[in-house]
Design an enzyme around this catalytic site. Structure first.
Site, PDB file in Angstrom:
ATOM      1  N   CYS A   1      28.676  28.432  22.419  1.00 50.62           N
ATOM      2  CA  CYS A   1      29.220  28.658  23.765  1.00 50.62           C
ATOM      3  C   CYS A   1      28.358  27.859  24.749  1.00 50.62           C
ATOM      4  O   CYS A   1      27.310  27.311  24.387  1.00 50.62           O
ATOM      5  CB  CYS A   1      29.154  30.141  24.102  1.00 50.62           C
TER       6      CYS A   1
ATOM      7  N   HIS B   1      20.267  34.066  18.882  1.00 50.87           N
ATOM      8  CA  HIS B   1      20.110  34.858  17.664  1.00 50.87           C
ATOM      9  C   HIS B   1      20.673  34.126  16.454  1.00 50.87           C
ATOM     10  O   HIS B   1      21.672  34.542  15.856  1.00 50.87           O
ATOM     11  CB  HIS B   1      20.798  36.221  17.843  1.00 50.87           C
TER      12      HIS B   1
ATOM     13  N   HIS C   1      18.941  45.799  22.044  1.00 44.49           N
ATOM     14  CA  HIS C   1      19.312  44.383  22.153  1.00 44.49           C
ATOM     15  C   HIS C   1      18.633  43.808  23.392  1.00 44.49           C
ATOM     16  O   HIS C   1      18.595  44.453  24.452  1.00 44.49           O
ATOM     17  CB  HIS C   1      20.836  44.253  22.253  1.00 44.49           C
TER      18      HIS C   1
ATOM     19  N   GLU D   1      19.461  41.661  25.583  1.00 41.58           N
ATOM     20  CA  GLU D   1      20.257  41.576  26.814  1.00 41.58           C
ATOM     21  C   GLU D   1      20.314  42.936  27.515  1.00 41.58           C
ATOM     22  O   GLU D   1      20.216  43.017  28.753  1.00 41.58           O
ATOM     23  CB  GLU D   1      21.677  41.080  26.502  1.00 41.58           C
TER      24      GLU D   1
ATOM     25  N   CYS E   1      31.911  38.114  28.089  1.00 42.71           N
ATOM     26  CA  CYS E   1      32.077  36.731  28.562  1.00 42.71           C
ATOM     27  C   CYS E   1      33.268  36.040  27.902  1.00 42.71           C
ATOM     28  O   CYS E   1      33.822  36.516  26.902  1.00 42.71           O
ATOM     29  CB  CYS E   1      30.793  35.946  28.294  1.00 42.71           C
TER      30      CYS E   1
ATOM     31  N   SER F   1      24.813  39.798  18.028  1.00 48.03           N
ATOM     32  CA  SER F   1      25.805  40.823  18.365  1.00 48.03           C
ATOM     33  C   SER F   1      27.215  40.262  18.287  1.00 48.03           C
ATOM     34  O   SER F   1      28.107  40.854  17.666  1.00 48.03           O
ATOM     35  CB  SER F   1      25.514  41.350  19.779  1.00 48.03           C
TER      36      SER F   1
HETATM   37  O1  0CG Z   1      25.518  37.871  20.446  1.00 48.54           O
HETATM   38  P1  0CG Z   1      24.132  38.008  20.911  1.00 48.54           P
HETATM   39  O2  0CG Z   1      24.039  38.548  22.310  1.00 48.54           O
HETATM   40  O3  0CG Z   1      23.270  38.825  19.970  1.00 48.54           O
HETATM   41  O4  0CG Z   1      23.453  36.588  21.040  1.00 48.54           O
HETATM   42  P2  0CG Z   1      23.584  35.227  20.264  1.00 48.54           P
HETATM   43  O5  0CG Z   1      22.283  34.527  20.508  1.00 48.54           O
HETATM   44  O6  0CG Z   1      23.981  35.389  18.857  1.00 48.54           O
HETATM   45  O7  0CG Z   1      24.758  34.411  20.957  1.00 48.54           O
HETATM   46  C1  0CG Z   1      25.029  34.390  22.286  1.00 48.54           C
HETATM   47  C2  0CG Z   1      23.848  34.259  23.130  1.00 48.54           C
HETATM   48  C3  0CG Z   1      22.887  34.135  23.796  1.00 48.54           C
HETATM   49 FE1  SF4 Z   2      27.265  32.567  25.367  1.00 46.36          FE
HETATM   50 FE2  SF4 Z   2      28.602  34.439  26.593  1.00 46.36          FE
HETATM   51 FE3  SF4 Z   2      26.106  34.919  25.812  1.00 46.36          FE
HETATM   52 FE4  SF4 Z   2      26.564  33.260  27.828  1.00 46.36          FE
HETATM   53  S1  SF4 Z   2      27.006  35.431  27.806  1.00 46.36           S
HETATM   54  S2  SF4 Z   2      25.179  32.922  26.081  1.00 46.36           S
HETATM   55  S3  SF4 Z   2      28.490  32.293  27.242  1.00 46.36           S
HETATM   56  S4  SF4 Z   2      27.855  34.516  24.462  1.00 46.36           S
END
Ligand code: 0CG
Ligand code: SF4
Length: 349
Positions: free
Chosen positions: A44, A73, A156, A158, A226, A255
């Site tokens: 992404c 991740h 997590h 985030e 997102c 995730s």
């Molecule tokens: O899907 P999560 O939030 O665990 O993260 P990943 O690093 O796999 O991909 C999107 C981002 C940042």
């Molecule tokens: Fe990718 Fe969405 Fe995570 Fe941004 S919020 S890093 S666009 S998966």
């Protein structure tokens, strides 16, 4: 849900190749063997930006460049950057004073930024702008005296980062079942926000159950899950409806990748498996299988998917049809310190 159109540049990270221990066997099944390849899949815009940020930091400053937690991740991405001189640490306390540290795409709590500053570290913030958007929502609702129900998974990065914007005001709701039991202070002053990489359908169910208990619950001002998460789930749903087994390339702590396995299983796939790479494919998954679905999480270099397709071709799944449900061409500017140095040298790439 609105889906911006996107085309991404090819990921620059080349991953260390893994050799499969034993090639898959081409075992005949009645009918035509084929692969349905989901699109969009893989990188992404936020992941691309974060990975390029570490690469640029190494280019511009030289090794070591410290990175707090995994930049994204994916264990292959992390291993590749480690080979180039990135040093992954758990906390900023692990970075020597005066060092350069990159914050991962998943975001950080303000306390982490403060700790880096008081340690005298140089910082590059690779938090995805779509995660930062959720942080801003949390700050604003907390300031307006709301209690925030943050739908997401405790532990997590985030969720730790977003909750850290207003620790006294945020309660994490991990699942639809938790919506039935969460205790709130004032049901009239309540809003829900979410992690960006959840299952869309499960989140809607959690919100439905919250609203049944708290009818005055406010919605986020815009969608927190997102575009990339939504698009990859829509695509895998279409693939799963026609596939006997779905292979999701992605790491165990990703995730959005793990959600793709769940979404595939909930939408018609008889089986779905997550693999880090082609080396983890198992022969028994393909017994009697005619149609294999393939997709990958937002942190997965396309090269790993191509290696899975090559392994499947050896097993007789040579015909690959792409199932595309959206176009993507979103990209984000690099974090400012890299942008300024980068533009002096002629831009991002
Ligand atoms: O899907 P999560 O939030 O665990 O993260 P990943 O690093 O796999 O991909 C999107 C981002 C940042
Ligand atoms: Fe990718 Fe969405 Fe995570 Fe941004 S919020 S890093 S666009 S998966």
């Amino acid at each position: 849900m609105s889906i911006p159109a996107v085309r991404l540049p090819e990921p620059r990270v080349r991953t260390p190749r893994q050799v499969r221990r034993e090639p898959l066997q081409d075992i005949p099944v009645p009918g035509h063997k084929r692969v349905l390849l989901a699109a969009p899949r893989g990188y992404c815009a936020g992941v691309d930006r974060a990975v390029v940020a570490v690469e640029k930091a190494l280019e511009q400053h030289g090794a070591p460049v410290y990175v707090r937690r995994q930049i994204v991740h994916n264990r292959h991405v992390v291993a590749t950057l480690e080979q180039r001189g990135a040093v992954f640490v758990d906390e900023v306390d692990d970075v020597p004073p005066g060092g350069l540290v990159v914050f991962s795409a998943h975001g950080i709590a303000p306390a982490v930024r403060d700790a880096a500053e008081s340690r005298g570290l140089h910082t590059i913030d690779a938090t995805c702008p779509l995660v930062t958007k959720v942080h801003r929502e949390a700050v604003r609702f907390a300031r307006d005296d709301y209690e925030i129900l943050l739908i997401g998974h405790s532990g997590h990065e985030e969720v730790e980062g977003t909750a850290g914007e207003a620790p006294d005001r945020v309660t994490v709701v991990n699942s639809p079942d938790e919506a039935d039991t969460v205790v709130v202070r004032d049901p009239a002053k309540l809003v829900w926000l979410s992690q960006t990489t959840l299952s869309v359908d499960e989140t809607l169910e959690t919100v439905r159950r919250l609203r049944a208990r708290f009818p005055e619950l406010h919605d986020p001002p815009s969608e927190d899950i997102c575009y990339a998460t939504q698009n990859r789930q829509t695509a895998v749903k279409q693939v799963a409806a026609q596939a006997d087994v779905v292979i999701v390339v992605g790491s165990a702590n990703s995730s959005n990748s793990v959600r793709l396995v769940e979404v595939a299983l909930e939408n018609g796939a008889a089986a779905a498996h997550r693999v880090d790479d082609a080396g983890e494919l198992c022969q028994e998954w393909f017994t009697g299988v005619r149609t294999v679905g393939v997709t990958s999480g937002a942190s997965v270099p396309e090269e790993l998917v191509q290696e899975v397709l090559a392994a499947l071709a050896e097993a007789g799944y040579r015909d690959v049809d792409e199932v595309r449900t959206a176009e993507e061409d979103l990209s984000f500017a690099l974090p400012r310190p890299l942008r300024e140095a980068g533009s002096a040298r002629g831009g991002r790439r």
